[in-house]
Design a protein around this motif. Structure first.
Motif, PDB file in Angstrom:
ATOM      1  N   HIS A  42     122.633 -86.281 112.343  1.00  0.00           N
ATOM      2  CA  HIS A  42     123.007 -87.352 113.333  1.00  0.00           C
ATOM      3  C   HIS A  42     122.524 -88.654 113.083  1.00  0.00           C
ATOM      4  O   HIS A  42     121.430 -89.053 112.522  1.00  0.00           O
ATOM      5  N   GLY A  43     123.418 -89.807 113.372  1.00  0.00           N
ATOM      6  CA  GLY A  43     123.163 -91.093 112.855  1.00  0.00           C
ATOM      7  C   GLY A  43     123.895 -91.952 113.848  1.00  0.00           C
ATOM      8  O   GLY A  43     124.907 -91.699 114.566  1.00  0.00           O
ATOM      9  N   ARG A  50     125.427 -99.736 108.035  1.00  0.00           N
ATOM     10  CA  ARG A  50     124.069 -99.315 108.150  1.00  0.00           C
ATOM     11  C   ARG A  50     123.897 -98.044 109.257  1.00  0.00           C
ATOM     12  O   ARG A  50     124.336 -98.234 110.333  1.00  0.00           O
ATOM     13  N   VAL A  51     123.830 -96.763 108.592  1.00  0.00           N
ATOM     14  CA  VAL A  51     123.835 -95.586 109.571  1.00  0.00           C
ATOM     15  C   VAL A  51     122.609 -94.958 109.041  1.00  0.00           C
ATOM     16  O   VAL A  51     122.353 -94.448 108.132  1.00  0.00           O
ATOM     17  N   ASP A  52     121.501 -94.898 109.881  1.00  0.00           N
ATOM     18  CA  ASP A  52     120.128 -94.117 109.802  1.00  0.00           C
ATOM     19  C   ASP A  52     120.304 -92.807 110.066  1.00  0.00           C
ATOM     20  O   ASP A  52     120.939 -92.666 111.236  1.00  0.00           O
ATOM     21  N   GLN A  69     116.991 -93.095 105.880  1.00  0.00           N
ATOM     22  CA  GLN A  69     117.418 -94.421 106.430  1.00  0.00           C
ATOM     23  C   GLN A  69     118.273 -95.188 105.395  1.00  0.00           C
ATOM     24  O   GLN A  69     117.960 -94.936 104.142  1.00  0.00           O
ATOM     25  N   SER A  70     119.132 -95.950 105.923  1.00  0.00           N
ATOM     26  CA  SER A  70     120.108 -96.997 105.204  1.00  0.00           C
ATOM     27  C   SER A  70     119.194 -98.084 104.645  1.00  0.00           C
ATOM     28  O   SER A  70     118.673 -98.667 105.517  1.00  0.00           O
ATOM     29  N   PRO A  71     119.569 -98.311 103.344  1.00  0.00           N
ATOM     30  CA  PRO A  71     118.806 -99.632 103.070  1.00  0.00           C
ATOM     31  C   PRO A  71     119.674-100.918 103.294  1.00  0.00           C
ATOM     32  O   PRO A  71     119.446-101.978 103.081  1.00  0.00           O
TER      33      PRO A  71
END
Length: 114
Positions: free
Chosen positions: A80-81, A53-55, A41-43
């Motif tokens: 994948h995100g 923001r790409v999780d 996960q992106s902070p």
């Protein structure tokens, strides 16, 4: 010489919890298999300007070979995100598009021990 005002770039991080789960199986003394899944996960806070923001969620698998002093491995992975593709400041009208990220990775190595 001229000067200009530079507005700061606000940034706020969010707490994240990342994890992974994997396994390793030795089929013979010469061949082993590995596999795993992970969450990255992106902070980046969703309203932060200038950062996407790409999780991500990912899968990796591989096989390793060892014959005498020679070793080799081959692996593949997929990530994948999804995220928001809009990096424009709030003062600029823009369209809010969704960004989809898919990556495919091939990893390999060859080693020889002396």
């Amino acid at each position: 010489v001229s000067t200009f005002a530079f507005g700061g770039v606000p940034y706020r991080a969010r707490p994240v919890l990342n994890g992974s789960l994997g396994g390793h199986v030795t089929l013979t003394p010469a061949i082993s298999l590995s596999a795993g899944v992970y969450l990255d996960q992106s902070p980046v806070e969703i309203l932060a300007q200038g950062f996407r923001r790409v999780d991500l969620i990912g899968v990796r698998t591989g096989v390793a070979f060892k014959v005498g002093k020679l070793g080799a491995s081959l692996g593949v992975g997929w990530e994948h995100g999804k995220g928001i593709a809009d990096l424009a400041p709030d003062t600029v009208p823009s369209q809010h598009e969704e960004l989809t990220l898919n990556t495919f990775t091939v990893l390999f190595s060859v080693s020889y021990s002396f």
